[in-house]
Motif scaffolding. Structure first.
Motif, PDB file in Angstrom:
ATOM      1  N   VAL A 312      32.395 -75.674 -82.555  1.00 49.26           N
ATOM      2  CA  VAL A 312      32.133 -74.293 -82.961  1.00 49.26           C
ATOM      3  C   VAL A 312      33.318 -73.732 -83.751  1.00 49.26           C
ATOM      4  CG1 VAL A 312      31.671 -71.962 -82.129  1.00 49.26           C
ATOM      5  CG2 VAL A 312      30.605 -73.913 -80.992  1.00 49.26           C
ATOM      6  N   SER A 313      34.527 -73.994 -83.281  1.00 51.59           N
ATOM      7  CA  SER A 313      35.721 -73.481 -83.968  1.00 51.59           C
ATOM      8  C   SER A 313      35.818 -74.043 -85.375  1.00 51.59           C
ATOM      9  CB  SER A 313      36.981 -73.836 -83.177  1.00 51.59           C
ATOM     10  OG  SER A 313      36.965 -73.245 -81.894  1.00 51.59           O
ATOM     11  N   TRP A 314      35.548 -75.326 -85.513  1.00 53.91           N
ATOM     12  CA  TRP A 314      35.576 -75.959 -86.834  1.00 53.91           C
ATOM     13  C   TRP A 314      34.556 -75.311 -87.762  1.00 53.91           C
ATOM     14  CZ3 TRP A 314      38.069 -80.645 -88.645  1.00 53.91           C
ATOM     15  CH2 TRP A 314      37.616 -81.073 -89.895  1.00 53.91           C
ATOM     16  N   PHE A 315      33.318 -75.161 -87.269  1.00 51.18           N
ATOM     17  CA  PHE A 315      32.259 -74.611 -88.114  1.00 51.18           C
ATOM     18  C   PHE A 315      32.556 -73.160 -88.508  1.00 51.18           C
ATOM     19  CE2 PHE A 315      28.236 -72.212 -88.418  1.00 51.18           C
ATOM     20  CZ  PHE A 315      27.709 -72.830 -89.545  1.00 51.18           C
ATOM     21  N   LYS A 316      33.020 -72.355 -87.574  1.00 53.91           N
ATOM     22  CA  LYS A 316      33.308 -70.959 -87.887  1.00 53.91           C
ATOM     23  C   LYS A 316      34.356 -70.844 -88.986  1.00 53.91           C
ATOM     24  CE  LYS A 316      34.343 -69.153 -83.922  1.00 53.91           C
ATOM     25  NZ  LYS A 316      34.690 -68.124 -82.915  1.00 53.91           N
ATOM     26  N   ALA A 317      35.422 -71.625 -88.866  1.00 58.22           N
ATOM     27  CA  ALA A 317      36.506 -71.532 -89.843  1.00 58.22           C
ATOM     28  C   ALA A 317      36.083 -72.065 -91.208  1.00 58.22           C
ATOM     29  CB  ALA A 317      37.731 -72.285 -89.336  1.00 58.22           C
ATOM     30  N   ALA A 318      35.205 -73.080 -91.223  1.00 59.31           N
ATOM     31  CA  ALA A 318      34.812 -73.689 -92.494  1.00 59.31           C
ATOM     32  C   ALA A 318      33.615 -73.004 -93.139  1.00 59.31           C
ATOM     33  CB  ALA A 318      34.483 -75.166 -92.280  1.00 59.31           C
TER      34      ALA A 318
END
Length: 569
Positions: A312-318
């Motif tokens: 989730v953190s990866w997707f939100k930032a990207a």
């Protein structure tokens, strides 16, 4: 997968045979073709060999018009044996030497020996750590120069670390139990499932049917379908070779756009460039969209940078910069690298005909859909449920095996997965031990002193280090190889310069995807798309560099505000 590009190309071995078959068919037929879901070439070749090898019948005496006496028979036999081509032993060709390439081998080994015995050991570093560093540098040099295939060379480095008693056997092999590495391996099996069932091909063809009336719409259809497939098919090379290149070539040939011909610019060259450039942002959008993404987070964890809820953190930032890039790239290339054919009214009809030929969605495709939905859901909500990402992947693979979508032979012949297991584990293990032995800490303190001496703020250091990490990739021919060689070192430099850890780790990881489209050897998918023959080499470099600058602006501007909003700095 070009010295190190040999590995990039070898990373696509799963698709090499079928891709060759597709290429040859496409060059012969102007019509759309169906995608081969599996290859039995090895079996076919053996069958051909056995069927064409006839027994040699020696009957020198058989002649209806002559009666041979014993003496004449001997003379006839002697004469025929002299005249017979079978009696003349052809000169055997000199067998090609196998094994390591001598010059790359000498250079790679010399680098390690020079560091170990000629470079003075810093006081802060122990003899064990310095010896491991020399072995690690020799291993990295071999990954670049390729004296042996990547997996074989990595195994030699691992063996050296054990034989020299630099590492204990259990320590040297500790990374082979890494959850991240096994998640990468299972990801290759998922990719095979997408190709074998034809699900990826069907999804892409639907997008062509819906959006393919114009060349620009066709490009958006292919691009969006890759973004949709990416989180459940974690190999950009597999997506390129197994799904999108065959579709693009079929559509291009139908429009009269042929590879290696002046007609290539009618349609094919633009679609190839657009798909190639967009694939980097699709891979950066999801943690599970590319194998190197998972390796980046594992190496960051070794340096103490822990990212909670990683998927989730990866997707939100990207999400914002990646989606902006995916939507902008086809239009930008449409202006900078325009196709001669602007409208493709026949494309939806071609896609509809192909879908009709494919028939209704099969049982295996439905199982693949359900399994991927389950796996992605567990990746997203796994932390809350207490299910690690690798366990979610194991559950998905088990379902595919139990229901017969994949069989164990499918897993065994996925050579790139097992090769990745070996050399990823070696690199991760060595990098982790370098951290434990204090080498990375020593390097970080040296970089920190240099940055302090020039009075650079952390944002300035961040920009310089990110640009350096990106541009160095012109010397590499594999994204994962680049990560294994330099990610830990550059992340340590960022941390030493005061850059927030999560921001530095994610930005380097996103860059790892973006530089996969700058040259024809920069990644596995680069070799696949360039090998199609639609884009000239100067155009690959020119558009690669141009889009790298544009992506730097897109990610830099949108990322600055978006990451600030998310609290990454």
């Amino acid at each position: 997968m070009e010295s190190f590009a040999l590995h990039s190309l070898s990373a696509t071995t799963t698709f090499s045979t079928s891709l060759y078959t597709r290429n040859s068919l496409l060059h012969r037929s102007p019509g759309p073709i169906s995608i081969t879901k599996s290859s039995s070439t090895a079996h076919s070749l053996s069958t051909i060999r056995s069927s064409t090898q006839k027994p040699l019948l020696f009957s020198p005496f058989h002649n209806k018009n002559k009666i041979f006496t014993s003496k004449s028979r001997i003379l006839a036999l002697d004469q025929e044996s002299k005249d017979s081509p079978l009696s003349k032993s052809p000169e055997k060709p000199t067998p090609s030497l196998k094994g390591a390439k001598l010059i790359p081998l000498l250079i790679s080994v010399s680098i390690g020996l020079i560091v170990r015995f000629a470079v003075p050991k810093p006081i802060e570093v122990t003899p064990q750590a310095w010896q491991l560093l020399s072995i690690f540098l020799s291993t990295i040099a071999g990954l670049v120069l390729s004296p042996l295939p990547v997996g074989a060379w990595a195994f030699l480095g691992l063996t050296t670390s054990v034989v020299t008693r630099t590492l204990a056997f259990s320590t040297a092999f500790s990374a082979f139990t890494s959850e991240v590495i096994w998640l990468i391996v299972i990801s290759f099996f998922f990719a095979r499932g997408f190709v074998k069932t034809g699900l990826g091909d069907r999804i892409a063809t639907y997008f062509v049917k819906w959006l393919g009336k114009s060349t620009l719409g066709l490009s958006y259809g292919l691009t969006l379908s890759e973004a949709l497939i990416a989180p459940a098919m974690p190999s950009t090379t597999a997506r390129a070779g197994g799904i999108f290149l065959p579709i693009i070539k079929s559509l291009s040939l139908s429009a009269g756009s042929k590879p290696g011909d002046t007609s290539s610019k009618k349609l094919g060259s633009y679609l190839i460039q657009s798909q190639f450039q967009c694939s980097s942002s699709s891979s950066a959008l999801f943690l599970t969209a590319a194998a190197q993404n998972l390796l980046c987070l594992k190496l960051a964890e070794e340096l103490g940078v822990i990212i909670s809820s990683p998927w989730v953190s990866w997707f939100k930032a990207a999400s914002l910069p990646a989606l902006f890039s995916i939507l902008a790239t086809p239009l930008i290339l449409y202006k900078l690298y325009p196709p001669e054919t602007k409208d493709t009214p026949d494309a939806p009809a071609v896609a509809a005909k192909k879908l009709e030929a494919m028939g209704p969605v099969t049982r295996n495709e439905w199982i693949m859909v359900g399994t991927m939905v389950l796996a992605v859901s567990l990746w997203v909500f796994g932390d809350a449920l207490g299910i690690p990402s690798v366990v979610a992947a194991m559950i998905g693979l088990s379902i595919l095996l139990l229901l017969g979508v994949l069989d164990w032979d499918d897993c065994l012949i996925e050579k790139s997965a097992w090769d990745t297991l070996v050399w990823f584990a070696v690199l991760v293990g060595m990098a982790g031990q370098l951290t434990n032995l204090g080498v990375v800490t020593w390097m970080s303190s040296c970089v920190a002193k240099v940055l302090q001496s020039v009075s650079l703020s952390w944002p300035a250091a961040f920009g310089i280090l990110q640009a350096s990490y990106f541009l160095i990739h012109y010397l590499f021919a594999s994204q994962t190889g680049h990560v294994g060689a330099l990610y830990s070192a550059f992340l340590a430099m960022h941390l030493a310069a005061g850059v927030p850890g999560v921001l530095a780790a994610l930005a380097l990881a996103y860059n790892t995807n973006l530089f996969g489209a700058i040259t024809h050897y920069s990644s596995g998918q680069a070799a696949v798309y360039y090998g199609a023959g639609y884009v000239d080499l100067p155009d690959v470099f020119k558009m690669g560099f141009t889009m790298a600058l544009i992506n730097a602006i897109i990610w830099g501007v949108t990322g600055t505000f978006w990451w600030k909003f998310l609290g990454l700095y």
